[in-house]
Design a protein around this motif. Structure first.
Motif, PDB file in Angstrom:
ATOM      1  N   LEU A  81       6.159  34.206  73.887  1.00 52.28           N
ATOM      2  CA  LEU A  81       7.532  34.559  74.277  1.00 52.28           C
ATOM      3  C   LEU A  81       7.716  36.076  74.287  1.00 52.28           C
ATOM      4  O   LEU A  81       8.374  36.633  75.178  1.00 52.28           O
ATOM      5  CB  LEU A  81       8.531  33.904  73.318  1.00 52.28           C
ATOM      6  CG  LEU A  81       8.569  32.369  73.344  1.00 52.28           C
ATOM      7  CD1 LEU A  81       9.522  31.840  72.279  1.00 52.28           C
ATOM      8  CD2 LEU A  81       8.985  31.855  74.730  1.00 52.28           C
ATOM      9  N   LEU A  82       7.104  36.755  73.308  1.00 50.05           N
ATOM     10  CA  LEU A  82       7.185  38.224  73.275  1.00 50.05           C
ATOM     11  C   LEU A  82       6.464  38.837  74.471  1.00 50.05           C
ATOM     12  O   LEU A  82       6.929  39.828  75.058  1.00 50.05           O
ATOM     13  CB  LEU A  82       6.565  38.739  71.966  1.00 50.05           C
ATOM     14  CG  LEU A  82       7.350  38.441  70.684  1.00 50.05           C
ATOM     15  CD1 LEU A  82       6.511  38.769  69.450  1.00 50.05           C
ATOM     16  CD2 LEU A  82       8.652  39.241  70.660  1.00 50.05           C
ATOM     17  N   LEU A  83       5.339  38.254  74.842  1.00 48.29           N
ATOM     18  CA  LEU A  83       4.602  38.749  76.014  1.00 48.29           C
ATOM     19  C   LEU A  83       5.437  38.616  77.284  1.00 48.29           C
ATOM     20  O   LEU A  83       5.460  39.522  78.128  1.00 48.29           O
ATOM     21  CB  LEU A  83       3.291  37.962  76.169  1.00 48.29           C
ATOM     22  CG  LEU A  83       2.160  38.322  75.200  1.00 48.29           C
ATOM     23  CD1 LEU A  83       1.068  37.254  75.233  1.00 48.29           C
ATOM     24  CD2 LEU A  83       1.568  39.690  75.564  1.00 48.29           C
ATOM     25  N   MET A  84       6.119  37.487  77.411  1.00 44.73           N
ATOM     26  CA  MET A  84       6.952  37.275  78.596  1.00 44.73           C
ATOM     27  C   MET A  84       8.122  38.251  78.623  1.00 44.73           C
ATOM     28  O   MET A  84       8.466  38.808  79.683  1.00 44.73           O
ATOM     29  CB  MET A  84       7.461  35.829  78.631  1.00 44.73           C
ATOM     30  CG  MET A  84       6.371  34.780  78.759  1.00 44.73           C
ATOM     31  SD  MET A  84       5.329  34.992  80.222  1.00 44.73           S
ATOM     32  CE  MET A  84       6.454  34.533  81.517  1.00 44.73           C
ATOM     33  N   LEU A  85       8.743  38.483  77.451  1.00 45.49           N
ATOM     34  CA  LEU A  85       9.853  39.433  77.380  1.00 45.49           C
ATOM     35  C   LEU A  85       9.361  40.840  77.693  1.00 45.49           C
ATOM     36  O   LEU A  85      10.027  41.608  78.409  1.00 45.49           O
ATOM     37  CB  LEU A  85      10.473  39.387  75.977  1.00 45.49           C
ATOM     38  CG  LEU A  85      11.655  40.309  75.716  1.00 45.49           C
ATOM     39  CD1 LEU A  85      12.792  40.022  76.695  1.00 45.49           C
ATOM     40  CD2 LEU A  85      12.151  40.154  74.275  1.00 45.49           C
ATOM     41  N   ASN A  86       8.188  41.158  77.177  1.00 47.79           N
ATOM     42  CA  ASN A  86       7.586  42.463  77.442  1.00 47.79           C
ATOM     43  C   ASN A  86       7.353  42.655  78.947  1.00 47.79           C
ATOM     44  O   ASN A  86       7.640  43.730  79.503  1.00 47.79           O
ATOM     45  CB  ASN A  86       6.266  42.563  76.665  1.00 47.79           C
ATOM     46  CG  ASN A  86       5.556  43.883  76.886  1.00 47.79           C
ATOM     47  OD1 ASN A  86       4.915  44.086  77.903  1.00 47.79           O
ATOM     48  ND2 ASN A  86       5.681  44.785  75.922  1.00 47.79           N
ATOM     49  N   ALA A  87       6.872  41.613  79.585  1.00 49.88           N
ATOM     50  CA  ALA A  87       6.598  41.693  81.028  1.00 49.88           C
ATOM     51  C   ALA A  87       7.893  41.862  81.827  1.00 49.88           C
ATOM     52  O   ALA A  87       7.946  42.653  82.781  1.00 49.88           O
ATOM     53  CB  ALA A  87       5.851  40.438  81.479  1.00 49.88           C
ATOM     54  N   VAL A  88       8.934  41.134  81.427  1.00 47.91           N
ATOM     55  CA  VAL A  88      10.229  41.240  82.133  1.00 47.91           C
ATOM     56  C   VAL A  88      10.784  42.649  82.018  1.00 47.91           C
ATOM     57  O   VAL A  88      11.249  43.249  83.008  1.00 47.91           O
ATOM     58  CB  VAL A  88      11.228  40.208  81.569  1.00 47.91           C
ATOM     59  CG1 VAL A  88      12.637  40.471  82.093  1.00 47.91           C
ATOM     60  CG2 VAL A  88      10.791  38.796  81.934  1.00 47.91           C
ATOM     61  N   LEU A  89      10.743  43.209  80.791  1.00 45.96           N
ATOM     62  CA  LEU A  89      11.263  44.566  80.598  1.00 45.96           C
ATOM     63  C   LEU A  89      10.447  45.581  81.384  1.00 45.96           C
ATOM     64  O   LEU A  89      10.990  46.514  81.996  1.00 45.96           O
ATOM     65  CB  LEU A  89      11.250  44.916  79.102  1.00 45.96           C
ATOM     66  CG  LEU A  89      12.254  44.175  78.219  1.00 45.96           C
ATOM     67  CD1 LEU A  89      12.078  44.560  76.757  1.00 45.96           C
ATOM     68  CD2 LEU A  89      13.679  44.472  78.666  1.00 45.96           C
TER      69      LEU A  89
END
Length: 288
Positions: free
Chosen positions: A90-98
């Protein structure tokens, strides 16, 4: 989950303690049923007490810790490792979105740190847990007696993921740059910032494929108990809703009585033609 939520009503498992009671009762395991005419009064419940109990149970497996400390020592790192990997994803996905949509975000660096902490902790704990559970199932005669092929297969399946992920970060990607690029690729349908190609190493290929297959496989197996605990506690152990005339519990029980069971136990007489009402209404047959 839709099927589980629509299954026939279950007979309540425990009278007390029920963790959604208010603080004045939950500390000694009391119940609102202690009051006179309790069925006529509005039940006071505490969502906070319930959440506090469930959070410890789900995250730290409190029940196993109390009942079987030896098994908990290997089961806890296994489960917590999986939780951390979900958190890392989930952190990886949030990182990618940002990174894609918020230029110069101040949250990128803290997220990078959290990804490294969650990723490393999860992978190390997962490997310890898988190796420990395999050893326990193979070395403990009691545990081995009721371990099926599926149990070993499931642990090995997850072990392959954790082991390949460990090799990947040890072999040259300790900061999860490949994983970040892969998460970016999931959102952009294949593009990446740094030209990373998913599967550029054997261990990377195995970890990506095994993680993807596990995401599909786990909900179809008994390993889905991670979310089935909600139904076990709320619909079986703690369901203390009163059975009032004309109420939802009475309607559910009447619906249950119309079901035609096909149990193997011959003394029940559940042949698939009689309903529970028929079976419960019959006089017991005396054996000569």
């Amino acid at each position: 989950m839709v099927r589980l939520s629509s299954l026939p009503v279950h007979v309540r498992w425990e009278v007390y303690p029920v963790q959604h009671e208010t603080a004045s009762r939950v500390y000694y395991g009391g119940s609102y049923m202690e009051e006179s005419d309790w069925w006529e009064k509005k039940q006071k419940r505490s969502l906070f007490n319930e959440f506090k109990y469930m959070a410890v149970e789900i995250l730290f497996i409190r029940g196993l810790f109390k009942e079987n400390r030896t098994l908990w020592l290997v089961s806890f790192p296994f489960h917590f490792g999986l939780y951390l990997m979900v958190a890392a994803f989930l952190l990886l996905m949030l990182n990618a979105v940002l990174a894609l949509f918020v230029e110069g975000s101040i949250f990128i660096k803290p997220l990078d740190t959290l990804i490294i902490i969650a990723g490393w902790s999860g992978i190390v704990l997962g490997n310890i847990g898988c190796a420990g559970l395999l050893y326990r199932r193979l070395s403990d005669p009691e545990l081995r007696n009721y371990s099926s092929f599926t149990d070993y297969f499931n642990i090995m399946f997850i072990f392959i993921f954790f082991l390949s992920a460990l090799i990947s970060i040890l072999a040259g990607d300790p900061f999860f740059e490949g994983a970040k690029a892969y998460a970016t690729g999931l959102i952009t349908m294949g593009s990446s910032f740094n030209g990373y190609v998913p599967g550029s190493s054997i261990s990377g290929t195995v970890s990506i494929i095994s993680a993807s297959l596990l995401a599909v496989y786990i909900p179809l197996t008994h390993m889905s108990h991670m979310f089935m605990k909600y139904f076990l506690y709320h619909s079986v152990k703690w369901d203390d809703a009163p059975n009032l005339k004309g109420g939802p519990v009475e309607k559910a029980i009447i619906k249950n009585l119309k079901l035609k069971p096909t149990w193997k136990a011959s003394h029940i007489g559940a042949d698939g033609r009689k309903s529970w009402l028929d079976i419960a209404s019959e006089a017991p047959e005396e054996k000569s």
